[in-house]
Enzyme design. Structure first.
Site, PDB file in Angstrom:
ATOM      1  N   ALA A   1      -9.752   4.768   4.549  1.00  0.00           N
ATOM      2  CA  ALA A   1      -9.421   6.174   5.330  1.00  0.00           C
ATOM      3  C   ALA A   1     -10.297   6.727   5.485  1.00  0.00           C
ATOM      4  O   ALA A   1     -11.352   7.138   4.693  1.00  0.00           O
ATOM      5  CB  ALA A   1      -8.489   7.186   5.152  1.00  0.00           C
ATOM      6  N   GLY A   2     -10.520   7.267   6.723  1.00  0.00           N
ATOM      7  CA  GLY A   2     -11.482   8.597   6.166  1.00  0.00           C
ATOM      8  C   GLY A   2     -13.027   8.521   7.228  1.00  0.00           C
ATOM      9  O   GLY A   2     -13.853   8.588   7.884  1.00  0.00           O
TER      10      GLY A   2
ATOM     11  N   ASN B   1      -9.199   0.776   9.730  1.00  0.00           N
ATOM     12  CA  ASN B   1      -8.319   0.828  10.811  1.00  0.00           C
ATOM     13  C   ASN B   1      -9.059   1.296  12.177  1.00  0.00           C
ATOM     14  O   ASN B   1      -9.674   0.630  13.232  1.00  0.00           O
ATOM     15  CB  ASN B   1      -6.795   0.633  10.566  1.00  0.00           C
ATOM     16  CG  ASN B   1      -5.945   0.119  12.067  1.00  0.00           C
ATOM     17  OD1 ASN B   1      -6.728   0.246  13.419  1.00  0.00           O
ATOM     18  ND2 ASN B   1      -5.037   0.415  12.000  1.00  0.00           N
TER      19      ASN B   1
ATOM     20  N   GLY C   1      -8.454   8.603   9.859  1.00  0.00           N
ATOM     21  CA  GLY C   1      -8.502   8.935  10.691  1.00  0.00           C
ATOM     22  C   GLY C   1      -8.937   9.746  12.035  1.00  0.00           C
ATOM     23  O   GLY C   1      -9.343  10.383  12.797  1.00  0.00           O
TER      24      GLY C   1
ATOM     25  N   LYS D   1       0.752  -1.449  -0.111  1.00  0.00           N
ATOM     26  CA  LYS D   1      -0.106   0.044  -0.260  1.00  0.00           C
ATOM     27  C   LYS D   1       1.043   1.208   0.163  1.00  0.00           C
ATOM     28  O   LYS D   1       1.497   1.417   1.111  1.00  0.00           O
ATOM     29  CB  LYS D   1      -0.735  -0.100   1.558  1.00  0.00           C
ATOM     30  CG  LYS D   1      -0.979   0.941   1.640  1.00  0.00           C
ATOM     31  CD  LYS D   1      -1.996   1.056   2.850  1.00  0.00           C
ATOM     32  CE  LYS D   1      -2.853   2.761   3.121  1.00  0.00           C
ATOM     33  NZ  LYS D   1      -3.840   3.097   4.443  1.00  0.00           N
TER      34      LYS D   1
END
Lengths: 259, 65
Positions: free
Chosen positions: A187-188, A209, A161, A100
């Site tokens: 993400a996000g 995550n 995050g 990635k």
């Protein structure tokens, strides 16, 4: 029902949930969450070993060997050259030749540097990596990454995050329409609703995550995300009804007993 | 000899990359070694000789998204 597999870099995946392995409160909770997620692809970072306590942070010791496919990231890289260096180190582990590409040039937003991301993708594809770049949600850039040989493109929903969810659904829709490689929203995202929205817009998968690892109950949230991803995928494949301004009755008007 | 390992300069009684791995008790661990910017493949650790002042990076997989 027909099987609906996701193909990336010669691999067939049943799960469309890519799970990050950072930020979990402890290895036990992480294990539970990984199980509940049904994820087959797990992401990792490459870092220096703490030579004072080399046992401490070796995450792989908790994972069943061979049960997962590893997607190491190039986090910490600010340039294409740094990302290429980290990718080579990751591949030298003999654990995976997937990478990635993650190149952040701004510490406050961690948004990907588009120019360096494209350059790193070009180099790493030539070196035989299976490259999944984390990228801005720009349709033209995603196309350029695909043309450079990316095995999938991974536009961000919002900065890493933040949990802000899909900030530009219009762009994601365009990216999906144009793409000939899988689009993984990375993400996000914050909640199951966000994951579902991304999948309904036609994303091939979702990488998360923070929303799982930092939830009050990570294993339960992992399960919620898994179900949302499956629901969103089914909804996308089934094809939603068009939106209308005014009502249309669900019950037939014929034979109404009131005059 | 003097080596800089993961950013810390130190004196070690070692000759090869394999000696450094043994010194830190990392045998059998999924470690990747870079010496002066070049990856040293695991199969070559035993024979890869070090030189005074070399910069080594010993890295591995950690949690990340």
């Amino acid at each position: 029902m027909k099987t609906d597999v996701l193909r990336i870099g010669g691999r067939e995946l049943q799960s469309r949930f890519f799970l990050g392995t950072g930020l979990f409160p402890n290895p036990y909770v992480q294990q539970e969450a990984i199980r509940a997620s049904g994820a087959e692809v797990l992401t990792f970072a490459i870092r220096r070993i703490n030579l004072e306590a080399p046992e401490d942070d070796s995450i792989l010791q908790y994972l069943e060997p061979g049960a997962f496919h590893f997607l190491p990231n190039t986090s910490g890289a600010r340039t294409a050259d740094e990302a290429v260096r980290i990718a080579r180190l990751a591949r030298a582990s003999n654990l995976s030749d997937w990478v990635k590409v993650e190149i952040s040039a701004n510490e406050r937003t961690l948004l990907p540097d588009p120019v360096e991301t494209l350059r790193a993708t070009e180099i790493l594809v030539k070196e035989g990596f299976t490259v999944l770049p984390y990228t801005s949600d720009d349709p033209i850039l995603c196309k350029r990454l695909e043309e450079a040989g990316a095995a999938a493109v991974m536009p961000g929903a919002a900065p890493i995050g933040t949990g802000l969810g899909l900030l530009n659904p219009y762009n994601l829709g365009l990216i999906v329409e144009e793409a000939n490689v899988p689009v993984i929203v990375d993400a996000g995202l914050g909640s199951a609703a966000d994951a579902l929205q991304a999948m309904e817009l036609g994303a091939a998968g979702v990488l998360m995550n923070n929303p799982v690892a930092k939830a009050k109950d990570p294993a339960r949230m992992a399960q919620a995300m898994r179900l949302a991803i499956e629901a969103g995928r089914l909804s996308y494949l089934a094809g939603r009804v068009p939106k209308k301004r005014y009502a249309s009755a669900s019950s037939a008007p014929e034979g109404h007993l009131l005059p | 000899m003097e080596l800089t390992i993961n950013g810390i300069t130190q004196q070690l009684e070692v000759r090869t990359v394999g000696d450094v791995i043994a010194h830190f008790g990392l045998e059998g661990k999924p470690v990747v070694v870079e010496a002066d910017g070049e990856i040293v493949d695991r199969e070559r650790w035993g024979e890869a000789e070090l030189r005074q002042g070399m910069k080594l990076e010993l890295v591995h997989f950690v949690g990340g998204g």
